[in-house]
Motif scaffolding. Sequence first.
Motif, PDB file in Angstrom:
ATOM      1  N   LEU A 111     -34.475 -26.640   8.970  1.00 33.09           N
ATOM      2  CA  LEU A 111     -33.593 -26.689  10.134  1.00 33.09           C
ATOM      3  C   LEU A 111     -32.200 -27.164   9.744  1.00 33.09           C
ATOM      4  O   LEU A 111     -31.198 -26.642  10.235  1.00 33.09           O
ATOM      5  N   ARG A 112     -32.126 -28.172   8.865  1.00 32.66           N
ATOM      6  CA  ARG A 112     -30.822 -28.659   8.401  1.00 32.66           C
ATOM      7  C   ARG A 112     -30.067 -27.566   7.658  1.00 32.66           C
ATOM      8  O   ARG A 112     -28.867 -27.369   7.863  1.00 32.66           O
ATOM      9  N   GLU A 113     -30.791 -26.836   6.800  1.00 32.69           N
ATOM     10  CA  GLU A 113     -30.153 -25.749   6.047  1.00 32.69           C
ATOM     11  C   GLU A 113     -29.668 -24.644   6.984  1.00 32.69           C
ATOM     12  O   GLU A 113     -28.565 -24.119   6.826  1.00 32.69           O
ATOM     13  N   ARG A 114     -30.494 -24.330   7.987  1.00 34.51           N
ATOM     14  CA  ARG A 114     -30.108 -23.298   8.951  1.00 34.51           C
ATOM     15  C   ARG A 114     -28.881 -23.737   9.756  1.00 34.51           C
ATOM     16  O   ARG A 114     -27.975 -22.959  10.012  1.00 34.51           O
ATOM     17  N   GLN A 115     -28.868 -25.024  10.146  1.00 37.55           N
ATOM     18  CA  GLN A 115     -27.743 -25.550  10.908  1.00 37.55           C
ATOM     19  C   GLN A 115     -26.469 -25.540  10.083  1.00 37.55           C
ATOM     20  O   GLN A 115     -25.385 -25.213  10.591  1.00 37.55           O
ATOM     21  N   GLU A 116     -26.587 -25.879   8.802  1.00 38.45           N
ATOM     22  CA  GLU A 116     -25.422 -25.846   7.920  1.00 38.45           C
ATOM     23  C   GLU A 116     -24.882 -24.427   7.781  1.00 38.45           C
ATOM     24  O   GLU A 116     -23.670 -24.206   7.751  1.00 38.45           O
ATOM     25  N   THR A 117     -25.801 -23.446   7.693  1.00 40.43           N
ATOM     26  CA  THR A 117     -25.390 -22.051   7.607  1.00 40.43           C
ATOM     27  C   THR A 117     -24.674 -21.619   8.879  1.00 40.43           C
ATOM     28  O   THR A 117     -23.616 -20.971   8.831  1.00 40.43           O
ATOM     29  N   LEU A 118     -25.233 -21.997  10.037  1.00 37.28           N
ATOM     30  CA  LEU A 118     -24.609 -21.649  11.318  1.00 37.28           C
ATOM     31  C   LEU A 118     -23.237 -22.302  11.448  1.00 37.28           C
ATOM     32  O   LEU A 118     -22.291 -21.680  11.932  1.00 37.28           O
ATOM     33  N   ASN A 119     -23.133 -23.561  11.016  1.00 33.90           N
ATOM     34  CA  ASN A 119     -21.841 -24.254  11.077  1.00 33.90           C
ATOM     35  C   ASN A 119     -20.812 -23.560  10.202  1.00 33.90           C
ATOM     36  O   ASN A 119     -19.640 -23.454  10.565  1.00 33.90           O
ATOM     37  N   SER A 120     -21.273 -23.080   9.030  1.00 34.96           N
ATOM     38  CA  SER A 120     -20.368 -22.378   8.117  1.00 34.96           C
ATOM     39  C   SER A 120     -19.867 -21.080   8.740  1.00 34.96           C
ATOM     40  O   SER A 120     -18.670 -20.761   8.687  1.00 34.96           O
ATOM     41  N   VAL A 121     -20.778 -20.330   9.359  1.00 31.67           N
ATOM     42  CA  VAL A 121     -20.396 -19.082  10.033  1.00 31.67           C
ATOM     43  C   VAL A 121     -19.460 -19.382  11.198  1.00 31.67           C
ATOM     44  O   VAL A 121     -18.447 -18.703  11.406  1.00 31.67           O
ATOM     45  N   PHE A 122     -19.788 -20.429  11.951  1.00 29.38           N
ATOM     46  CA  PHE A 122     -19.021 -20.818  13.130  1.00 29.38           C
ATOM     47  C   PHE A 122     -17.569 -21.106  12.761  1.00 29.38           C
ATOM     48  O   PHE A 122     -16.636 -20.674  13.445  1.00 29.38           O
ATOM     49  N   GLU A 123     -17.374 -21.834  11.661  1.00 27.33           N
ATOM     50  CA  GLU A 123     -16.027 -22.255  11.297  1.00 27.33           C
ATOM     51  C   GLU A 123     -15.270 -21.239  10.451  1.00 27.33           C
ATOM     52  O   GLU A 123     -14.056 -21.278  10.388  1.00 27.33           O
ATOM     53  N   SER A 124     -15.994 -20.332   9.786  1.00 24.54           N
ATOM     54  CA  SER A 124     -15.310 -19.379   8.909  1.00 24.54           C
ATOM     55  C   SER A 124     -15.066 -18.021   9.567  1.00 24.54           C
ATOM     56  O   SER A 124     -14.362 -17.181   9.015  1.00 24.54           O
ATOM     57  N   SER A 125     -15.623 -17.801  10.750  1.00 20.96           N
ATOM     58  CA  SER A 125     -15.448 -16.515  11.426  1.00 20.96           C
ATOM     59  C   SER A 125     -13.974 -16.277  11.756  1.00 20.96           C
ATOM     60  O   SER A 125     -13.292 -17.167  12.263  1.00 20.96           O
ATOM     61  N   PRO A 126     -13.466 -15.073  11.486  1.00 18.86           N
ATOM     62  CA  PRO A 126     -12.077 -14.764  11.852  1.00 18.86           C
ATOM     63  C   PRO A 126     -11.895 -14.636  13.360  1.00 18.86           C
ATOM     64  O   PRO A 126     -10.782 -14.762  13.868  1.00 18.86           O
ATOM     65  N   ASP A 127     -12.990 -14.402  14.077  1.00 15.29           N
ATOM     66  CA  ASP A 127     -12.943 -14.336  15.542  1.00 15.29           C
ATOM     67  C   ASP A 127     -13.218 -15.726  16.122  1.00 15.29           C
ATOM     68  O   ASP A 127     -13.939 -16.527  15.522  1.00 15.29           O
ATOM     69  N   ALA A 128     -12.649 -15.981  17.278  1.00 17.93           N
ATOM     70  CA  ALA A 128     -12.886 -17.261  17.949  1.00 17.93           C
ATOM     71  C   ALA A 128     -14.261 -17.247  18.603  1.00 17.93           C
ATOM     72  O   ALA A 128     -14.593 -16.327  19.346  1.00 17.93           O
ATOM     73  N   ILE A 129     -15.061 -18.263  18.312  1.00 19.88           N
ATOM     74  CA  ILE A 129     -16.388 -18.393  18.912  1.00 19.88           C
ATOM     75  C   ILE A 129     -16.336 -19.526  19.925  1.00 19.88           C
ATOM     76  O   ILE A 129     -15.960 -20.653  19.593  1.00 19.88           O
ATOM     77  N   VAL A 130     -16.704 -19.224  21.169  1.00 22.93           N
ATOM     78  CA  VAL A 130     -16.607 -20.186  22.260  1.00 22.93           C
ATOM     79  C   VAL A 130     -17.998 -20.426  22.840  1.00 22.93           C
ATOM     80  O   VAL A 130     -18.688 -19.480  23.214  1.00 22.93           O
ATOM     81  N   THR A 174     -41.549 -32.489   7.105  1.00 22.05           N
ATOM     82  CA  THR A 174     -40.398 -32.701   6.220  1.00 22.05           C
ATOM     83  C   THR A 174     -39.759 -31.380   5.816  1.00 22.05           C
ATOM     84  O   THR A 174     -38.532 -31.238   5.825  1.00 22.05           O
ATOM     85  N   PHE A 175     -40.596 -30.397   5.462  1.00 20.96           N
ATOM     86  CA  PHE A 175     -40.068 -29.090   5.069  1.00 20.96           C
ATOM     87  C   PHE A 175     -39.383 -28.395   6.241  1.00 20.96           C
ATOM     88  O   PHE A 175     -38.350 -27.740   6.070  1.00 20.96           O
ATOM     89  N   MET A 176     -39.962 -28.537   7.447  1.00 15.55           N
ATOM     90  CA  MET A 176     -39.352 -27.926   8.626  1.00 15.55           C
ATOM     91  C   MET A 176     -37.995 -28.556   8.923  1.00 15.55           C
ATOM     92  O   MET A 176     -37.040 -27.860   9.252  1.00 15.55           O
ATOM     93  N   GLN A 177     -37.914 -29.867   8.789  1.00 13.41           N
ATOM     94  CA  GLN A 177     -36.643 -30.552   9.031  1.00 13.41           C
ATOM     95  C   GLN A 177     -35.589 -30.110   8.017  1.00 13.41           C
ATOM     96  O   GLN A 177     -34.424 -29.903   8.369  1.00 13.41           O
ATOM     97  N   ALA A 178     -36.005 -29.961   6.752  1.00 10.82           N
ATOM     98  CA  ALA A 178     -35.072 -29.503   5.713  1.00 10.82           C
ATOM     99  C   ALA A 178     -34.602 -28.081   5.996  1.00 10.82           C
ATOM    100  O   ALA A 178     -33.427 -27.747   5.831  1.00 10.82           O
TER     101      ALA A 178
END
Length: 198
Positions: free
Chosen positions: A59-78, A53-57
């Motif tokens: 992973l979800r937090e890490r994925q949310e952080t990556l999604n935030s970086v992915f969408e907020s980066s001023p450079d295009a990420i492909v 359960t803790f690992m899943q939580a």
Amino acid sequence: VLARGETLDIPTEPIQTRLHGERLLHTKKVPIFDDAGLPAALLGISEDITEQTFMQAELRERQETLNSVFESSPDAIVILSPELTIDDISTAIERLLAIHKDERKGTHKLDGVHPDDRAAVEATLRRLMAGDTDTANVSYRVRHADGQWVPVEARARVRNGADGRTAGVVLVERDVSEAVAISEALQVAKAEAESANQ
């Protein structure tokens, strides 16, 4: 459970233990029936899912952080597949090329690259896919929605799958139009100065 004669599934059940504090259990309570078909006893089956359960939580937090970086980066990420098709692309592409990112998903990366630059870009990406290198830098031009060509510098890195094998490439594209314009202006100024001194 006994009254209804039905199995009860409890996905997460917190309990306090003397040695390990609170633990999380996945519990099933199953009625045991007698010869007459009536529930006579209760069987409890529990699985400790605390770490899972803790690992899943995490992973979800890490994925949310990556999604935030992915969408907020001023450079295009492909995100490219092994076939060099675009699996995903950040919203920064909309500022860079004035097109919706969904228009680029599923297309081949080289489709939007200037014809004169395609060979160099493809060679770089193929080297990454072949495992010759983990990272690479490459400069090229990409087509803007208005038909103009935008110069970009891209940092490319191999993307590995869960099995450790190469699953594609991540490109981070930066608009260098201003830098190119300044460089060209300096070259013109230098040429004019040299011509005036002759």
